[in-house]
Design an enzyme around this catalytic site. Sequence first.
Site, PDB file in Angstrom:
ATOM      1  N   CYS A 168      40.997  85.488 -19.610  1.00  0.00           N
ATOM      2  CA  CYS A 168      42.240  86.087 -20.087  1.00  0.00           C
ATOM      3  C   CYS A 168      42.021  87.555 -20.445  1.00  0.00           C
ATOM      4  CB  CYS A 168      42.737  85.294 -21.302  1.00  0.00           C
ATOM      5  SG  CYS A 168      44.268  85.932 -21.987  1.00  0.00           S
TER       6      CYS A 168
ATOM      7  N   CYS B  57      44.021  88.698 -23.504  1.00  0.00           N
ATOM      8  CA  CYS B  57      43.432  88.235 -24.776  1.00  0.00           C
ATOM      9  C   CYS B  57      42.187  89.039 -25.132  1.00  0.00           C
ATOM     10  CB  CYS B  57      43.006  86.769 -24.669  1.00  0.00           C
ATOM     11  SG  CYS B  57      44.235  85.693 -23.949  1.00  0.00           S
ATOM     12  N   ASP B  58      41.294  89.210 -24.166  1.00  0.00           N
ATOM     13  CA  ASP B  58      39.946  89.681 -24.491  1.00  0.00           C
ATOM     14  C   ASP B  58      39.613  91.079 -23.961  1.00  0.00           C
ATOM     15  OD1 ASP B  58      39.570  87.217 -25.677  1.00  0.00           O
ATOM     16  OD2 ASP B  58      38.743  86.310 -23.868  1.00  0.00           O
TER      17      ASP B  58
HETATM   18  P1  FAD Z   1      47.792  74.344 -24.414  1.00  0.00           P
HETATM   19  O1  FAD Z   1      47.279  75.192 -25.496  1.00  0.00           O
HETATM   20  O2  FAD Z   1      46.996  74.228 -23.152  1.00  0.00           O
HETATM   21  O3  FAD Z   1      48.041  72.892 -25.032  1.00  0.00           O
HETATM   22  C1  FAD Z   1      48.328  71.794 -24.203  1.00  0.00           C
HETATM   23  C2  FAD Z   1      47.924  70.536 -24.959  1.00  0.00           C
HETATM   24  O4  FAD Z   1      48.407  69.408 -24.229  1.00  0.00           O
HETATM   25  C3  FAD Z   1      46.409  70.366 -25.074  1.00  0.00           C
HETATM   26  O5  FAD Z   1      46.053  70.244 -26.428  1.00  0.00           O
HETATM   27  C4  FAD Z   1      46.107  69.089 -24.277  1.00  0.00           C
HETATM   28  O6  FAD Z   1      45.103  68.299 -24.902  1.00  0.00           O
HETATM   29  C5  FAD Z   1      47.450  68.367 -24.320  1.00  0.00           C
HETATM   30  N1  FAD Z   1      47.652  67.486 -23.178  1.00  0.00           N
HETATM   31  C6  FAD Z   1      47.516  67.812 -21.859  1.00  0.00           C
HETATM   32  N2  FAD Z   1      47.830  66.740 -21.101  1.00  0.00           N
HETATM   33  C7  FAD Z   1      48.178  65.733 -21.968  1.00  0.00           C
HETATM   34  C8  FAD Z   1      48.596  64.383 -21.776  1.00  0.00           C
HETATM   35  N3  FAD Z   1      48.704  63.855 -20.556  1.00  0.00           N
HETATM   36  N4  FAD Z   1      48.878  63.628 -22.876  1.00  0.00           N
HETATM   37  C9  FAD Z   1      48.745  64.160 -24.120  1.00  0.00           C
HETATM   38  N5  FAD Z   1      48.343  65.424 -24.361  1.00  0.00           N
HETATM   39  C10 FAD Z   1      48.068  66.206 -23.287  1.00  0.00           C
HETATM   40  N6  FAD Z   1      46.291  83.540 -25.940  1.00  0.00           N
HETATM   41  C11 FAD Z   1      46.596  84.544 -26.804  1.00  0.00           C
HETATM   42  O7  FAD Z   1      47.779  84.781 -27.082  1.00  0.00           O
HETATM   43  N7  FAD Z   1      45.612  85.284 -27.394  1.00  0.00           N
HETATM   44  C12 FAD Z   1      44.290  85.063 -27.169  1.00  0.00           C
HETATM   45  O8  FAD Z   1      43.418  85.756 -27.710  1.00  0.00           O
HETATM   46  C13 FAD Z   1      43.956  83.999 -26.282  1.00  0.00           C
HETATM   47  N8  FAD Z   1      42.657  83.733 -26.033  1.00  0.00           N
HETATM   48  C14 FAD Z   1      42.352  82.663 -25.234  1.00  0.00           C
HETATM   49  C15 FAD Z   1      41.005  82.350 -25.067  1.00  0.00           C
HETATM   50  C16 FAD Z   1      40.644  81.250 -24.320  1.00  0.00           C
HETATM   51  C17 FAD Z   1      39.183  80.900 -24.177  1.00  0.00           C
HETATM   52  C18 FAD Z   1      41.655  80.461 -23.667  1.00  0.00           C
HETATM   53  C19 FAD Z   1      41.264  79.254 -22.839  1.00  0.00           C
HETATM   54  C20 FAD Z   1      42.991  80.795 -23.821  1.00  0.00           C
HETATM   55  C21 FAD Z   1      43.361  81.895 -24.602  1.00  0.00           C
HETATM   56  N9  FAD Z   1      44.688  82.260 -24.799  1.00  0.00           N
HETATM   57  C22 FAD Z   1      45.009  83.251 -25.670  1.00  0.00           C
HETATM   58  C23 FAD Z   1      45.781  81.564 -24.087  1.00  0.00           C
HETATM   59  C24 FAD Z   1      46.435  80.497 -25.004  1.00  0.00           C
HETATM   60  O9  FAD Z   1      45.422  79.640 -25.500  1.00  0.00           O
HETATM   61  C25 FAD Z   1      47.483  79.703 -24.240  1.00  0.00           C
HETATM   62  O10 FAD Z   1      48.442  80.591 -23.691  1.00  0.00           O
HETATM   63  C26 FAD Z   1      48.193  78.708 -25.146  1.00  0.00           C
HETATM   64  O11 FAD Z   1      47.271  77.864 -25.783  1.00  0.00           O
HETATM   65  C27 FAD Z   1      49.177  77.861 -24.335  1.00  0.00           C
HETATM   66  O12 FAD Z   1      49.767  76.937 -25.201  1.00  0.00           O
HETATM   67  P2  FAD Z   1      50.426  75.586 -24.660  1.00  0.00           P
HETATM   68  O13 FAD Z   1      50.879  74.860 -25.872  1.00  0.00           O
HETATM   69  O14 FAD Z   1      51.372  75.875 -23.576  1.00  0.00           O
HETATM   70  O15 FAD Z   1      49.244  74.770 -23.937  1.00  0.00           O
END
Ligand code: FAD
Length: 313
Positions: free
Chosen positions: A134, A137-138
């Site tokens: 990302c 992010c970084d």
């Molecule tokens: P996710 O965070 O992916 O959450 C999805 C959830 O659904 C997960 O917990 C998973 O376990 C659950 N899930 C999936 N399938 C199922 C299922 N079948 N049944 C039940 N549960 C399920 N963003 C920033 O804004 N700033 C940053 O500094 C930043 N740094 C990052 C660093 C890293 C290493 C990574 C990987 C990402 C980073 N991001 C950052 C991006 C950010 O994490 C994502 O944009 C954000 O988490 C997306 O949120 P979400 O709720 O859509 O999905």
Amino acid sequence: MLDCAIIGGGPAGLTAGLYATRGGLKNVTMFEMGMPGGQITQSSEIENYPGFYEHGKTGMDFMDTWQEQCFAFGLKHEMKKIERVAKIGEHFKVTFENGESVEAMTVIVCTGSTPKRTGIKGESELWGKGVSTCATCDGFFYKGKSVAVLGGGDTALEEAHYLSNICVEVNLIHRRDEFRASPSTVDRVKRTENINIITDTIIEEIEGDAMGVTGLKLKNKKTGKASNLEVPGIFIFAGHDVNNAVLKDENDEFICKMNEWGQVVVDLSMKTSISGLFAAGDMRIEAPKQVVVAAGDGATAALQVISYIQEQA
Ligand code: FAD
Ligand code: NAP
């Protein structure tokens, strides 16, 4: 019958739960297969979420601060993996991995997406310690430094260009000599002075120490020549897997409209093509893949769920 089933407990799902319950819905359950928090819990530092600006705080620390608030208004959490969502008549059937199911009037799917890993030696060990997926992010952590970017797709080239505004030099490493990215993006990257394009080259190893990435071992595929590149960070853009399996029926067909990359097509209200079904966060079309946006999507979807249920009554 649940008022709303939320699938996924990352920033989108947690925020959807907060808004749905604080907005008056009584029977809302968030199904998260692990601990709530989502993929940001893998981050070593977060500094682009307004209101949270503490150096050295990890993504895990950051999401800890969400828990009490998001569950304070009656949101329930069940640690269950969801297998499938189906619309049956006016309602939804949400099926768990063990075959049991629950009915819900509405569903918000927030299962996120997963950046693909390459399997390069050192990638897993140094993940989050100089190996990033990302740039938004970084990238700032490498202000004024030289970095590497892996990939030849639109994401790699667009992010390389983004990084070129922050970093002194961006080494774009691609395993072939042709890019998948659109010609206009390739052209823009080629015209950017501080992007050093290295083609036909594979990364054999990402090297590092306790402090993080120190460099890369490269090999030119055509000449066989090996070289080293000293960089403190590498951004890997090998594509994403959208976690969209819950939206497939028994015949492996999606129940709602998706785009060609498997992202859920939603409108600005996070409505999908199926009434009562919403999608939020990283799994939707055009997602900027940022916590602040995922949280906003979750709030939007929950407010729409409240209106939808009121209209049905
Ligand atoms: P996710 O965070 O992916 O959450 C999805 C959830 O659904 C997960 O917990 C998973 O376990 C659950 N899930 C999936 N399938 C199922 C299922 N079948 N049944 C039940 N549960 C399920 N963003 C920033 O804004 N700033 C940053 O500094 C930043 N740094 C990052 C660093 C890293 C290493 C990574 C990987 C990402 C980073 N991001 C950052 C991006 C950010 O994490 C994502 O944009 C954000 O988490 C997306 O949120 P979400 O709720 O859509 O999905
Ligand atoms: P992508 O198109 O699948 O590109 C992934 C890149 O990573 C490819 O160049 C691939 O190399 C490389 N790669 C994959 N695994 C690798 C490995 N193990 N080692 C080394 N290199 C590896 O992914 P994306 O760039 O994220 O794009 C996904 C989709 O979204 C695409 O259809 C893209 O057009 C679209 N998109 C569009 C826009 C836009 O329109 N503005 C922006 C972003 C993304 P090879 O080329 O050799 O296979």
